[in-house]
Design a protein around this motif. Structure first.
Motif, mmCIF file in Angstrom:
data_model
loop_
_atom_site.group_PDB
_atom_site.id
_atom_site.type_symbol
_atom_site.label_atom_id
_atom_site.label_comp_id
_atom_site.label_asym_id
_atom_site.label_seq_id
_atom_site.Cartn_x
_atom_site.Cartn_y
_atom_site.Cartn_z
ATOM 1 N N ASN A 293 23.624 57.331 28.125
ATOM 2 C CA ASN A 293 23.655 56.091 27.343
ATOM 3 C C ASN A 293 23.850 56.431 25.865
ATOM 4 O O ASN A 293 23.192 57.324 25.341
ATOM 5 C CB ASN A 293 22.323 55.330 27.465
ATOM 6 N N GLY A 294 24.761 55.707 25.238
ATOM 7 C CA GLY A 294 24.956 55.891 23.800
ATOM 8 C C GLY A 294 25.814 57.092 23.427
ATOM 9 O O GLY A 294 25.989 57.385 22.248
ATOM 10 N N LYS B 2 30.964 56.443 25.235
ATOM 11 C CA LYS B 2 31.976 56.194 26.269
ATOM 12 C C LYS B 2 32.710 54.871 26.019
ATOM 13 O O LYS B 2 33.940 54.820 26.016
ATOM 14 C CB LYS B 2 31.331 56.188 27.665
ATOM 15 N N THR B 3 31.930 53.805 25.827
ATOM 16 C CA THR B 3 32.548 52.500 25.590
ATOM 17 C C THR B 3 33.349 52.516 24.289
ATOM 18 O O THR B 3 34.442 51.938 24.211
ATOM 19 C CB THR B 3 31.457 51.406 25.543
ATOM 20 N N THR B 4 32.831 53.201 23.293
ATOM 21 C CA THR B 4 33.539 53.298 22.010
ATOM 22 C C THR B 4 34.895 53.971 22.201
ATOM 23 O O THR B 4 35.897 53.553 21.618
ATOM 24 C CB THR B 4 32.677 54.080 20.996
HETATM 25 P P1 ATP Z 1 26.230 53.173 27.489
HETATM 26 O O1 ATP Z 1 26.372 54.089 28.646
HETATM 27 O O2 ATP Z 1 24.792 52.907 27.161
HETATM 28 O O3 ATP Z 1 27.086 51.949 27.553
HETATM 29 P P2 ATP Z 1 28.139 54.492 25.718
HETATM 30 O O4 ATP Z 1 28.312 55.932 26.013
HETATM 31 O O5 ATP Z 1 29.177 53.560 26.199
HETATM 32 O O6 ATP Z 1 26.699 54.024 26.181
HETATM 33 P P3 ATP Z 1 28.682 53.406 23.114
HETATM 34 O O7 ATP Z 1 28.458 52.003 23.497
HETATM 35 O O8 ATP Z 1 30.072 53.853 22.901
HETATM 36 O O9 ATP Z 1 27.982 54.391 24.137
HETATM 37 O O10 ATP Z 1 27.835 53.683 21.795
HETATM 38 C C1 ATP Z 1 27.917 54.899 21.044
HETATM 39 C C2 ATP Z 1 27.003 54.791 19.848
HETATM 40 O O11 ATP Z 1 27.464 53.814 18.937
HETATM 41 C C3 ATP Z 1 25.569 54.400 20.199
HETATM 42 O O12 ATP Z 1 24.696 55.133 19.380
HETATM 43 C C4 ATP Z 1 25.514 52.930 19.866
HETATM 44 O O13 ATP Z 1 24.213 52.533 19.477
HETATM 45 C C5 ATP Z 1 26.475 52.843 18.706
HETATM 46 N N1 ATP Z 1 27.110 51.507 18.662
HETATM 47 C C6 ATP Z 1 27.876 50.949 19.636
HETATM 48 N N2 ATP Z 1 28.303 49.725 19.268
HETATM 49 C C7 ATP Z 1 27.794 49.505 18.033
HETATM 50 C C8 ATP Z 1 27.874 48.430 17.093
HETATM 51 N N3 ATP Z 1 28.593 47.330 17.358
HETATM 52 N N4 ATP Z 1 27.200 48.561 15.932
HETATM 53 C C9 ATP Z 1 26.488 49.685 15.647
HETATM 54 N N5 ATP Z 1 26.381 50.717 16.475
HETATM 55 C C10 ATP Z 1 27.031 50.655 17.643
#
Ligand code: ATP
Length: 237
Positions: A38-39, A42-44
């Motif tokens: 998590n975090g 990946k989504t980014t």
């Molecule tokens: P998950 O498996 O929980 O969905 P992820 O690997 O997809 O996680 P991301 O959503 O890409 O992770 O987030 C990467 C980092 O960027 C995290 O620390 C998150 O808190 C931060 N983050 C994501 N979106 C935002 C936003 N809109 N504003 C500030 N920080 C953000």
């Protein structure tokens, strides 16, 4: 030449760095999966590729063309289509209308009937519920609508963000089987997953993302056999 190439890509949310210089490639015909906690970012990464989130550094090329600054809707026209995390179906629209929205960027609307058929063959459940509104469908069904809608754009590259999220075990199996089928029909797939076991066993290659950086890459079987991957992502000590 890779179909998709990310070179040293960084993304920030305000002052917070979410991706710090990641590089990865997706070759035509592959299923590539991105795993991570998590975090991890990946989504980014998916948002950077689909153009929803601007880069703070680095470059993205698709089919040899620099798309780093290209608008998100124009990336769909080029052939990149995303089924977003959290499904994002239009709740007041029927299944048919939701699917039709996926085809908005298409110039060749004459082949639409064929693509509806392809989606209903992959997801017979959607064919049975063409006029049900999205908001009343179950979580698994909404996931099918989201993937179906992305396919209606006839993408060359399909981006899938956590397609198994929140699904019952029998649905998880089914969704991964369908992803393999979509790939065998000629669509390249980049997949983000927390269900690392399934994702790695379906993927040609994979990348492990750790707090905004790529820590590991290899073929699906290589990463499945990797002790540190096993411990961190497969729940095997
Ligand atoms: P998950 O498996 O929980 O969905 P992820 O690997 O997809 O996680 P991301 O959503 O890409 O992770 O987030 C990467 C980092 O960027 C995290 O620390 C998150 O808190 C931060 N983050 C994501 N979106 C935002 C936003 N809109 N504003 C500030 N920080 C953000």
């Amino acid at each position: 030449m890779a179909l998709l190439e990310l070179s040293d890509v960084s993304v920030h949310y305000g002052r917070i760095g979410a991706l710090s210089g990641i590089s990865l490639t997706v070759e035509e015909g592959e299923i590539v999966t991105l795993i991570g906690a998590n975090g991890a970012g990946k989504t980014t990464t998916m948002r950077a590729i689909s153009g929803i989130r601007p880069l703070s550094g680095g470059k993205i090329t698709f089919d040899g063309e620099d798309i780093t600054k290209l608008r998100a809707d124009l990336r769909v026209v080029r052939g990149i289509s995303q089924a977003p995390e959290g499904r994002g179906v239009f709740p007041g629209m029927t299944v048919l209308e939701n699917l039709d929205m996926g085809a908005y960027a298409r110039k060749d609307r004459k082949n639409l009937a064929e693509d509806f058929e392809r989606v209903f063959t992959l997801f017979p459940r959607l064919g049975e519920r063409k006029s049900q509104v999205g908001g009343t469908m179950s979580g698994g069904e909404q996931q099918m609508v989201a993937i179906g809608r992305a396919l209606m754009a006839r993408p060359r590259l399909l981006l899938l963000d956590e397609p198994s999220m929140g699904l019952a075990p029998q649905f998880i199996q089914q969704i991964f089987r369908i992803i393999t089928e979509i790939n065998q029909q000629g669509t390249t797939v980049l997949l983000v997953e927390q269900n690392a076991q399934q994702a790695l066993s379906r993927a040609h290659r994979a990348y492990v993302l750790e707090t905004g950086s790529i820590s590991k890459t290899g073929t699906g079987p290589e990463l499945l056999a990797d002790p540190s991957v096993k411990e961190a992502y497969l729940g095997v000590a």
